[in-house]
Design a protein around this motif. Structure first.
Motif, PDB file in Angstrom:
ATOM      1  N   ARG A   1     154.088  26.966  30.134  1.00 48.94           N
ATOM      2  CA  ARG A   1     155.107  27.832  29.540  1.00 48.94           C
ATOM      3  C   ARG A   1     154.660  28.403  28.207  1.00 48.94           C
ATOM      4  O   ARG A   1     155.275  29.290  27.664  1.00 48.94           O
ATOM      5  CB  ARG A   1     156.399  27.037  29.313  1.00 48.94           C
ATOM      6  N   PHE A   2     153.620  27.807  27.643  1.00 47.90           N
ATOM      7  CA  PHE A   2     153.244  28.181  26.279  1.00 47.90           C
ATOM      8  C   PHE A   2     151.786  28.649  26.195  1.00 47.90           C
ATOM      9  O   PHE A   2     151.284  28.871  25.117  1.00 47.90           O
ATOM     10  CB  PHE A   2     153.471  26.988  25.338  1.00 47.90           C
TER      11      PHE A   2
ATOM     12  N   VAL B   1     151.461  24.174  20.108  1.00 53.04           N
ATOM     13  CA  VAL B   1     152.180  25.431  19.882  1.00 53.04           C
ATOM     14  C   VAL B   1     152.457  25.601  18.389  1.00 53.04           C
ATOM     15  O   VAL B   1     152.810  24.643  17.700  1.00 53.04           O
ATOM     16  CB  VAL B   1     153.521  25.415  20.659  1.00 53.04           C
TER      17      VAL B   1
ATOM     18  N   THR C   1     161.260  22.505  25.276  1.00 59.39           N
ATOM     19  CA  THR C   1     161.052  22.490  26.720  1.00 59.39           C
ATOM     20  C   THR C   1     160.741  23.900  27.216  1.00 59.39           C
ATOM     21  O   THR C   1     159.753  24.131  27.876  1.00 59.39           O
ATOM     22  CB  THR C   1     162.296  21.947  27.448  1.00 59.39           C
TER      23      THR C   1
ATOM     24  N   LYS D   1     151.663  21.984  24.845  1.00 58.94           N
ATOM     25  CA  LYS D   1     152.857  22.176  24.025  1.00 58.94           C
ATOM     26  C   LYS D   1     152.707  21.622  22.618  1.00 58.94           C
ATOM     27  O   LYS D   1     153.187  22.214  21.643  1.00 58.94           O
ATOM     28  CB  LYS D   1     154.030  21.489  24.750  1.00 58.94           C
TER      29      LYS D   1
ATOM     30  N   GLY E   1     149.708  20.749  29.221  1.00 53.94           N
ATOM     31  CA  GLY E   1     150.124  22.148  29.295  1.00 53.94           C
ATOM     32  C   GLY E   1     150.187  22.672  30.715  1.00 53.94           C
ATOM     33  O   GLY E   1     150.177  23.865  30.946  1.00 53.94           O
TER      34      GLY E   1
ATOM     35  N   ALA F   1     157.225  16.571  21.165  1.00 49.79           N
ATOM     36  CA  ALA F   1     158.014  17.755  21.509  1.00 49.79           C
ATOM     37  C   ALA F   1     159.351  17.794  20.757  1.00 49.79           C
ATOM     38  O   ALA F   1     160.109  18.746  20.901  1.00 49.79           O
ATOM     39  CB  ALA F   1     158.272  17.801  23.010  1.00 49.79           C
TER      40      ALA F   1
END
Lengths: 243, 243
Positions: free
Chosen positions: A19-20, A27, A225, A24, A15, A117
């Protein structure tokens, strides 16, 4: 004895790109952590015998819980969750070593690698990847590129605009005869400049004569992404009646 | 005298792929035909002096109406709508010839080409493209590729997996010194195997020494290709407060 088919789910990101606000792979997507969706697809696929989940060390306990609660039948809820490395390729290498030592004992296997992902992987893609290993040393799911691609030179100017018709965007799952992947990685780790963004690229670079096939991927099999990708992925899940 | 800057909007598709039940450039997007959105951005850009719209012959009357109703100031509502060809490159060639004969009289110009299937072009991209023509012979907006790209060989197997760091997905607008683009096309049309998916590729192939720069595009500057792209584009327009 039938060659066993082993699936590796890569979920070892830390991570760092932030961005999250979390790794990831954790998420939330339609009420489940991202990685759950890939685990489910591979667990439900009759072609797959064993699943290995590659996690980072910080998330390992969370992954153990997720595997146990998910009721997946093909992954060992404790030892089947292994620790990956800093990079994608180190994680692949961890999975190869674990597989050799704990599952296949050095014997041949079909070895699928999937990036968590890409939660929109389908049973068809998994089946197609396994089937193609009858013909090829390695195989990647991929879709024809719709954009024109330009290659930038060292001077920052455009060096080359290859013909679009032969360009494919690589997805996962990718599949390998385990012996082929092992040989490629044995060479790669001796290369101080080794870096790669996918495992078929590693095979192509270090075993140039290996036959690498292409299996039809799906434009919808996108990789999470950017944060904005989440809404797109949820829309597709909804159109499939999942979310 | 300042070199004039001319923008060509390509909207000559005939809807043959039939994904939208009409030529793509006329698909409704936020209450306007697709091509309107590009016309508006270029008309509003202070860097642009003249706009040429390339249509197919069947849609020409519809385009005349659209230009008149749109109140665009930089395009001649009648003669500024020209007829394109069967292919993208024939349409570019039509625009070059029209520009030479009717606008620049053979003199040098900055010549921007934009695909109407990319309605999310921004003023920043247009300004950046024009500015870069001070330094380069040609320039394309582009974004770094996030997918790994594999190149397929004639045998259907993977031939090459180039390093991702130097790969860019080409967008439009692209910009050219008109004299450079003319010279490249003059050579291209003598080549019986001539085909191309973008105009910087034509310049690179037929004038290998031309300096082609890259201007930062935008991940959101997507091309309408599939019906499912329409919802994505509308979402982005909405996030910009347009739709």
């Amino acid at each position: 004895v039938k060659t066993p088919t082993i699936a590796v789910i890569l979920a070892a990101g830390n991570g760092q790109r932030a961005r999250f606000n979390m790794p990831k792979q954790l998420v939330d997507l339609a009420g489940k952590p991202l990685v759950w969706h890939s685990l489910k697809k591979f667990d439900d696929s009759p072609e797959i015998d064993v699943i290995i989940l590659v996690s980072n060390s910080l998330c390992q306990e969370r992954m153990w819980g997720l595997v146990r609660e998910g009721g997946f039948s093909k992954i060992d809820g404790l030892s089947g969750v292994i620790t990956g490395g800093e990079t994608r390729c180190e994680s692949t290498l961890s999975a190869i070593r674990y597989c050799d030592m704990e599952i296949t004992g050095g014997r041949e296997a079909n070895f699928l690698i999937h990036d968590s992902a890409r939660p929109l992987v389908t049973g068809e893609m998994i089946a197609g990847t396994v089937a193609a290993l009858d013909k090829y040393d390695a195989v990647t799911t991929a879709v024809p590129v719709t954009d024109t691609i330009a290659v930038m030179g060292d001077d920052g100017l455009i060096d080359n605009v290859p013909s679009r018709g032969k360009m494919y965007a690589v997805q996962t799952p990718q599949g390998f005869r385990l012996s082929v992947l092992k040989k490629a990685y044995a060479r790669a780790i001796k290369d101080p400049k080794f870096e790669a963004t996918d495992d078929c690229g590693v095979v192509k670079k270090y075993l140039p004569k290996a036959k690498i096939g292409i299996v039809q991927g799906d434009k919808e099999n996108i990789k999470l992404t950017y944060a904005s990708d989440l809404a797109i992925i949820e829309n597709i899940l909804r159109s499939r009646g999942v979310a």
